[in-house]
Write a protein that holds these residues in place. Structure first.
Motif, PDB file in Angstrom:
ATOM      1  N   GLU A  58       0.878  -1.146   0.073  1.00  0.00           N
ATOM      2  CA  GLU A  58      -0.148   0.053   0.024  1.00  0.00           C
ATOM      3  C   GLU A  58       0.868   1.340   0.031  1.00  0.00           C
ATOM      4  O   GLU A  58       1.893   1.248  -0.580  1.00  0.00           O
ATOM      5  N   PHE A  59       0.643   2.223   0.766  1.00  0.00           N
ATOM      6  CA  PHE A  59       1.309   3.689   0.688  1.00  0.00           C
ATOM      7  C   PHE A  59       2.681   3.611   1.163  1.00  0.00           C
ATOM      8  O   PHE A  59       2.891   2.858   2.093  1.00  0.00           O
ATOM      9  N   PRO A  60       3.700   4.236   0.312  1.00  0.00           N
ATOM     10  CA  PRO A  60       5.190   4.212   0.749  1.00  0.00           C
ATOM     11  C   PRO A  60       5.166   5.187   1.824  1.00  0.00           C
ATOM     12  O   PRO A  60       4.145   5.982   2.341  1.00  0.00           O
ATOM     13  N   ASP A  61       6.447   5.421   2.334  1.00  0.00           N
ATOM     14  CA  ASP A  61       6.794   6.152   3.227  1.00  0.00           C
ATOM     15  C   ASP A  61       6.338   7.797   2.989  1.00  0.00           C
ATOM     16  O   ASP A  61       6.803   8.234   2.076  1.00  0.00           O
ATOM     17  N   GLY A  62       5.833   8.418   3.798  1.00  0.00           N
ATOM     18  CA  GLY A  62       5.341   9.669   3.504  1.00  0.00           C
ATOM     19  C   GLY A  62       4.490  10.209   4.659  1.00  0.00           C
ATOM     20  O   GLY A  62       4.705  10.015   5.886  1.00  0.00           O
ATOM     21  N   ARG A  63       3.270  10.791   4.413  1.00  0.00           N
ATOM     22  CA  ARG A  63       2.489  11.624   5.554  1.00  0.00           C
ATOM     23  C   ARG A  63       1.898  10.503   6.411  1.00  0.00           C
ATOM     24  O   ARG A  63       1.679   9.442   6.117  1.00  0.00           O
ATOM     25  N   ARG A  64       1.643  10.986   7.511  1.00  0.00           N
ATOM     26  CA  ARG A  64       0.838  10.042   8.461  1.00  0.00           C
ATOM     27  C   ARG A  64      -0.468   9.957   8.470  1.00  0.00           C
ATOM     28  O   ARG A  64      -1.149  10.992   8.126  1.00  0.00           O
ATOM     29  N   GLN A  65      -1.042   8.844   8.667  1.00  0.00           N
ATOM     30  CA  GLN A  65      -2.461   8.416   8.572  1.00  0.00           C
ATOM     31  C   GLN A  65      -2.917   7.870   9.836  1.00  0.00           C
ATOM     32  O   GLN A  65      -2.206   7.045  10.402  1.00  0.00           O
ATOM     33  N   HIS A  66      -3.785   8.572  10.644  1.00  0.00           N
ATOM     34  CA  HIS A  66      -3.901   8.210  12.024  1.00  0.00           C
ATOM     35  C   HIS A  66      -5.125   7.302  12.385  1.00  0.00           C
ATOM     36  O   HIS A  66      -5.074   6.715  13.460  1.00  0.00           O
ATOM     37  N   PHE A  67      -6.041   7.109  11.418  1.00  0.00           N
ATOM     38  CA  PHE A  67      -6.756   6.076  11.704  1.00  0.00           C
ATOM     39  C   PHE A  67      -6.878   4.866  10.353  1.00  0.00           C
ATOM     40  O   PHE A  67      -6.772   5.555   9.122  1.00  0.00           O
ATOM     41  N   LEU A  68      -7.068   3.730  10.628  1.00  0.00           N
ATOM     42  CA  LEU A  68      -7.110   3.066   9.491  1.00  0.00           C
ATOM     43  C   LEU A  68      -8.237   1.800   9.784  1.00  0.00           C
ATOM     44  O   LEU A  68      -8.612   1.651  10.956  1.00  0.00           O
ATOM     45  N   ALA A  69      -8.816   1.130   8.617  1.00  0.00           N
ATOM     46  CA  ALA A  69      -9.727   0.027   9.015  1.00  0.00           C
ATOM     47  C   ALA A  69      -9.477  -0.889   7.987  1.00  0.00           C
ATOM     48  O   ALA A  69      -9.163  -0.703   6.655  1.00  0.00           O
ATOM     49  N   GLN A  70      -9.468  -2.028   8.237  1.00  0.00           N
ATOM     50  CA  GLN A  70      -9.305  -3.185   7.601  1.00  0.00           C
ATOM     51  C   GLN A  70     -10.124  -4.404   7.688  1.00  0.00           C
ATOM     52  O   GLN A  70     -10.541  -4.686   9.054  1.00  0.00           O
TER      53      GLN A  70
END
Length: 907
Positions: free
Chosen positions: A333-345
């Motif tokens: 999935e996404f490469p090293d970069g901005r921070r995402q603080h919530f995920l769902a899977q």
């Protein structure tokens, strides 16, 4: 996590404080499986960090390190004291009338763990504190929910911080920093009687702090998480399964299951599995989530995203997590970069679902969210989060936020659109897919020439790190005519973006020589560098493999090939392009681009890497320039293999470069000729990544230039899944010099109309033109026609007009276009002085029926060809009674004014 039900009515009393409950029918808009919208709801805020959440019967309890709560931004009410604890109505976000203060005589009091008993009568609170509302306790308290007071019969003394709690019908389990409980040795995990706090026989001693504890649904096992390396003397790092009664180890997790620099911060269970949230420090850590089977305690899957996971919550077969994930490349999935603080899977997979609300890092350790819980009230479910954030979805919100199962009101972002036509008979309308934080599949509607009825609809998927191009090919177009397009994006319940900007394209009468040559060889990616809207880089190939600009390349300067194309300018500092979709490269491929530069610092022209805006860690399959202007084509096999040109090309001229690699080896071409190659270099590095243009890492490569970034202009970049033969490379180079159609747009230099009902009035300054048979209106337009460019002949002429914005602007009557043979002026022509018209009909316009809509009519080419280089006037006439109103050349919107679109083709 702590999932409990029920609360007495006394605790559920809400202080309205300007907030209202969200009660609405269940939304169907959210991405498949996701139970909550990404739209955050107003909620009272803390002035510090929230470490723990629990819920019961529509009330959410929050504990942490704070001293006050206040209304949400823009809400009514006043700040009030709240010493490390607050109870809030799940549906309004406002405090209830339960007021508890957790204090300590020295040091800083904090609440770190909350759990509600299965009978819904008691809230257990853990942390570091010595009193609750003045009643002495020792880091764990039992609160009677009905009265909101400490239970006087519960006495359990924990001399150090309690970080985790779990509750059964008769037992409270705790984890933390302590080494004794009520004077009895218990190292960092313990169990006490739920009624009186007496220490239970349960012994699960560990050597480092305990941070998480959960009881399996059958009540037989306790799941332990923390920093530890041993449990009851047995090696087991960060995670262990022990007997719920005795604490005896039932499953240890040996060296390497969780790296030594990582710990378990949270554990949650559901009917089939349990899930860990992990945090690490340093290199080679594990920051993601693990799913394990409750029957075997074996791993089901492992999510290796980097960015410490603080909390996990399983709800309706989806695992929600709070973290600051910044690199999920390990799971594709996404490469090293901005921070995402919530995920769902899904609880069955590492694949992320399309749910992306976000916070900032916030206070303290700059972690963001730290706790999650799900509560329900009045048929609506709410996902609550607490932490150290100070914004949610970009707006002020500190310490607490919530998301509901209803009320999806967020519209997708506006699509960024482009279009091109390289051959007669079709236009490719393409756009960068939009972002919607709780819907990954969106519906796009394409509108042509200002029509309010969509020409087509297209469904496409996108997530924030991958917003690939979607497209529609319009085959109902006429060569030589110009068309405008706009696109909207809608989620499944109809939240719709604004219309995109307008893109305009003229359909050629003959195929563009260079573009046709490239497309004939089946590229996977073809960036023509003609876009004028940042940051989108359109793909003209069938692969829809669009790109994104970073830095800010200079747009719009003439390109490398003959015709109307443009190129991008790169500053050699931070201007780059990267693919918008992660991909892999097969055993054979070709790279192609055009460049012009005078740089002496070199740089990468085109290549492949595993990152987007940042420098890649894996990078090869690239063409770069050394400081002296020589070109290198390289791929990483067993070593960094390159071939290079003997000549230098930083001479300020346009050059064509192609690199190919396959089973036959590696070849470099410049300006259509082979300049270097090797039959030995047949392999490249195998990894998933992104095509890059204008710069990326070059560390470790031969003759590494001073700059990784290219300074100069680039144009017509293409990537092929095959090795281009030498003959095709030469053909591409030759095609670039061949002229295709030259499109010239000529706006009316003068226009006016006359009115039979006001025979002596001149309308030369009017912003509209009128056409009708009875009572009569006629419109006249004059154009200054250019000469045909050398070597070309006029092959098409289209008159383009647009109805004005009045409700009755459209007409059901056809409008013949005739030549004007008499004299007329814009200022002085009236019905009484109107000019004579020629008998021939140059073309017949079928006008639109709606306002603000475009229309076009093909005119007699021979008649206009004879008038090239001079003035030419046409009249719009009608025999009908339905008036047509068009914008004139005096209209404020230049895009709506009448114009001739002339197509000159090579002779």
């Amino acid at each position: 996590m702590r999932r409990t039900r029920g609360l007495s009515a006394a605790l559920a009393t809400v202080l309205a404080a300007g907030l209202t409950a969200v009660v609405a029918p269940q939304a169907a808009a959210i991405s498949e499986s996701v139970a909550f919208t990404a739209d955050d709801l107003p909620t009272w805020q803390t002035n510090g960090i929230v470490w723990a959440l629990a819920q019961a019967d529509g009330v959410v309890f929050a504990g942490g390190t704070f001293s006050a709560v206040r209304p949400p931004e823009g809400g009514t009410g006043s700040e009030r004291e709240a010493l490390n604890f607050v109870a809030l109505d799940a549906a309004t976000g406002a405090p209830t009338d339960c007021d508890l203060s957790f204090t300590v005589s020295s040091g800083t009091a904090t609440v770190r763990a909350l759990a509600v008993s299965p009978d819904e009568e008691t809230l257990y609170v853990g942390g570091y504190f010595g009193a609750v509302n003045g009643t002495a306790v020792s880091s764990v308290a039992a609160i009677d929910i009905d009265t909101c007071t400490p239970r006087s019969g519960f006495h359990a003394a924990f001399p150090a911080t309690v970080r985790a709690l779990a509750v059964t019908e008769d037992t409270v389990y705790a984890g933390g920093d302590f080494t004794s409980v009520s004077g009895q040795p218990r190292e960092r995990f313990a169990a006490v009687d739920a009624g009186n706090g007496a220490v239970r026989p349960f012994t699960a001693n560990v050597d480092e702090p305990g941070r998480a504890i959960e009881i399996t649904p059958d009540g037989r096992h306790a799941l332990l998480g923390g920093d530890f390396f041993t449990v009851n003397g047995q090696n087991s790092h960060a995670l262990a399964v022990v007997d719920a009664a005795s604490g005896a180890v039932k499953r240890a997790y040996g060296s390497g299951f969780i790296p030594t620099a990582s710990v378990v911060k949270d554990i949650d269970t559901d009917g089939t599995g349990f899930y860990t949230g992990n945090e690490g420090t340093g290199g080679g850590v594990f920051d993601g989530r693990i799913a394990l089977d409750l029957g075997t305690f074996d791993q089901r899957w492992r999510d290796t995203c980097l960015g410490a996971t603080q909390a996990v919550e399983s709800h309706q077969d989806v695992l929600y997590s709070a973290s600051h994930a910044h690199d999920c490349s390990g799971v594709g999935e996404f490469p090293d970069g901005r921070r995402q603080h919530f995920l769902a899977q899904p609880t069955t997979s590492t694949a992320k679902l399309g749910w992306f609300p976000d916070t900032n890092d916030g206070l303290g350790e700059s972690i963001g969210p730290r706790a999650l819980t799900v509560s329900s009230k009045d048929g609506v479910r709410y996902l609550w989060s607490g932490g150290e954030f100070t914004t949610v979805n970009g707006a002020p919100a500190q310490g607490l936020t919530r998301f509901a199962s209803t009320g999806d009101v967020g519209a997708p972002t506006v699509p960024v659109i482009g279009a091109d036509a390289v051959a007669p008979g079709k236009v490719k309308v393409r756009w960068r897919t939009s972002l919607d934080n709780d819907d990954s599949r969106l519906v796009y509607r394409i509108y042509r020439n200002g029509s309010g009825t969509p020409l087509a609809t297209v469904d496409a998927d996108s997530v924030y790190w991958e917003r690939p191009q979607a497209s529609f090919t319009d085959t109902t177009v006429t060569p030589g005519s110009t068309y405008t397009y706009r696109v909207t994006a809608s989620d499944p319940v109809g939240n719709t973006s604004a219309l995109s900007a307008t893109t305009s394209v003229t359909v050629p009468r003959t195929a563009e020589p260079y573009a046709a040559a490239v497309l004939a060889d089946g590229p996977d990616l073809y960036w023509r560098h003609d876009e004028r809207t940042t940051p989108y880089v359109g793909d003209s190939s069938a692969g829809d493999h669009s790109g994104v600009m970073s830095g800010g390349p200079a747009l719009g300067e003439a390109g490398a090939t003959a015709g109307n194309g443009t190129s991008y300018g790169f500053d050699g500092t931070d201007d780059r392009l990267h693919g918008d979709r992660r991909t892999t490269v097969g055993s054979a491929y070709s790279l192609e681009t055009w460049f012009r530069t005078t740089t002496t610092r070199g740089g990468k022209l085109v290549g492949f890497g595993n990152n987007t805006t940042r420098n890649s860690g894996s990078y090869d399959k690239h063409i770069y320039m050394a400081n002296d202007g020589r070109l290198f084509f390289g791929a990483r096999g067993s070593s960094t293999n390159t071939v290079s040109s003997p000549a230098r090309y930083n001479d300020g001229k346009w050059h064509h470069v192609v690199g190919t690699q396959g089973p036959g080896g590696m070849t470099l071409y410049v300006d259509g000729a082979r300049v270097a190659g090797s039959s030995l270099y047949t392999t490249h590095q195998n990894y998933a990544g992104y095509w890059r243009v204008g710069g990326d890492n070059l560390s470790g490569w031969p003759s590494r230039p001073s700059s990784d970034n290219f300074a100069g202009r680039l144009d017509e970049t293409a990537v092929y899944p095959t090795v281009l033969p030498a003959a095709r490379v030469a053909a591409h180079h030759q095609a670039a010099t061949r002229q295709g159609d030259t499109i010239t747009s000529v706006q009316a230099s003068e226009d006016t109309y006359v009115n039979e009902g006001s025979k002596s009035t001149a309308y030369g300054s009017a912003t509209s033109l009128a056409v009708r048979g009875s009572s009569g209106y006629e419109a006249y337009l004059r154009f200054e026609l250019p000469q045909a460019p050398a070597g070309t002949v006029l092959t098409g002429a289209a008159l383009e007009v647009r109805t004005d914005s009045s409700a009755s602007a459209g007409s059901a009557d056809t409008v013949p276009v005739r030549p004007v043979t008499g004299d007329w002026t814009e200022e002085g022509t009236t019905w009484n002085t109107r000019p004579a018209l020629g008998p021939a009909t140059l073309g017949t316009l079928t006008p639109p029926a709606a306002p603000s809509s475009a229309a076009a009519v093909e005119l007699d080419v021979a008649a206009l060809r004879a008038a090239l280089g001079g003035q030419y006037g046409v009249a719009l006439t009608s025999a009908g009674t339905d008036a047509l109103w068009l914008w004139s050349s005096e209209a404020p919107a230049a895009s709506g004014t009448p114009r001739l679109v002339l197509t000159f083709s090579p002779q």
